[in-house]
Write an enzyme that holds these catalytic residues in place. Structure first.
Site, PDB file in Angstrom:
ATOM      1  CG  HIS A  50      -0.263  -0.259   2.521  1.00 55.80           C
ATOM      2  ND1 HIS A  50       0.660   0.597   3.074  1.00 55.80           N
ATOM      3  CD2 HIS A  50      -0.349  -1.306   3.380  1.00 55.80           C
ATOM      4  CE1 HIS A  50       1.073   0.108   4.210  1.00 55.80           C
ATOM      5  NE2 HIS A  50       0.499  -1.059   4.425  1.00 55.80           N
TER       6      HIS A  50
HETATM    7  P1  TYD Z   1      -1.236  -2.771   8.037  1.00 52.38           P
HETATM    8  O1  TYD Z   1      -0.698  -1.398   8.055  1.00 52.38           O
HETATM    9  O2  TYD Z   1      -2.226  -3.106   6.955  1.00 52.38           O
HETATM   10  O3  TYD Z   1      -0.039  -3.815   7.988  1.00 52.38           O
HETATM   11  P2  TYD Z   1       1.082  -4.027   6.865  1.00 52.38           P
HETATM   12  O4  TYD Z   1       1.221  -2.755   6.125  1.00 52.38           O
HETATM   13  O5  TYD Z   1       2.315  -4.365   7.591  1.00 52.38           O
HETATM   14  O6  TYD Z   1       0.695  -5.179   6.021  1.00 52.38           O
HETATM   15  O7  TYD Z   1      -1.871  -3.055   9.451  1.00 52.38           O
HETATM   16  C1  TYD Z   1      -2.395  -4.326   9.814  1.00 52.38           C
HETATM   17  C2  TYD Z   1      -3.457  -4.132  10.882  1.00 52.38           C
HETATM   18  O8  TYD Z   1      -2.899  -3.539  12.064  1.00 52.38           O
HETATM   19  C3  TYD Z   1      -4.600  -3.226  10.458  1.00 52.38           C
HETATM   20  O9  TYD Z   1      -5.809  -3.832  10.904  1.00 52.38           O
HETATM   21  C4  TYD Z   1      -4.404  -1.947  11.213  1.00 52.38           C
HETATM   22  C5  TYD Z   1      -3.608  -2.351  12.433  1.00 52.38           C
HETATM   23  N1  TYD Z   1      -2.634  -1.320  12.828  1.00 52.38           N
HETATM   24  C6  TYD Z   1      -2.885  -0.497  13.919  1.00 52.38           C
HETATM   25  O10 TYD Z   1      -3.931  -0.596  14.579  1.00 52.38           O
HETATM   26  N2  TYD Z   1      -1.962   0.436  14.269  1.00 52.38           N
HETATM   27  C7  TYD Z   1      -0.809   0.597  13.575  1.00 52.38           C
HETATM   28  O11 TYD Z   1       0.025   1.468  13.931  1.00 52.38           O
HETATM   29  C8  TYD Z   1      -0.556  -0.231  12.427  1.00 52.38           C
HETATM   30  C9  TYD Z   1       0.681  -0.088  11.593  1.00 52.38           C
HETATM   31  C10 TYD Z   1      -1.487  -1.170  12.088  1.00 52.38           C
END
Ligand code: TYD
Length: 133
Positions: A50
């Site tokens: 993303h």
């Molecule tokens: P996401 O950013 O989609 O993970 P990645 O980019 O590593 O694949 O986040 C995964 C899940 O964690 C999503 O449901 C949101 C939650 N999250 C938080 O609540 N706080 C945060 O600071 C982050 C980075 C994610």
């Protein structure tokens, strides 16, 4: 224009064990609002995929290794992180994926924003449109 770049961190060599650090503004180009980390990644899994509209990040491989693939809407850049005394600065509006995690790798991520799901761009075609105007 802001560009992604590897930032070398201070390394205090000591026979008791080495120490590295980063702080704003000496090493980091932004003030830290949030810290999170990614660990226990099963072999072959990919994190991220993303972009962020406004959030900037700095990522360090505290342990093990992984690759960060960045896309600016036209070209792809690959950075392999495997040292705890350097990290990758990623400006806003870069599509990014983390992959090729080694066993027991630990990715430390700091950003200049609190978590905000509205800051994510999860559709690559939408990202390219926004990026290229
Ligand atoms: P996401 O950013 O989609 O993970 P990645 O980019 O590593 O694949 O986040 C995964 C899940 O964690 C999503 O449901 C949101 C939650 N999250 C938080 O609540 N706080 C945060 O600071 C982050 C980075 C994610």
């Amino acid at each position: 224009m802001k560009e992604p770049k590897i930032i070398n961190l201070p390394k205090i060599l000591d026979k008791r064990g080495n120490l590295s650090f980063f702080e704003y503004p000496n090493q980091l180009p932004f003030e830290i609002a949030r810290t999170y980390w990614i660990y226990d990644v099963p072999g072959g899994e990919v994190r991220g995929s993303h972009a962020f509209k406004e959030q900037q990040e700095f990522i360090v491989a505290l342990s093990g290794s992984f690759d960060i693939i960045l896309n600016n809407g036209e070209n792809e850049l690959k950075f392999s992180l495997n040292r705890s005394y350097e990290g990758l600065y990623i400006p806003e509006m870069y599509w990014r994926s983390l992959e090729n995690f080694s066993t027991n790798s630990l990715a430390l991520i700091v950003s200049d924003r609190s978590y905000d799901s509205d800051d994510y761009i999860r559709d690559f075609e939408q990202f390219k449109k926004l990026k290229n105007g």
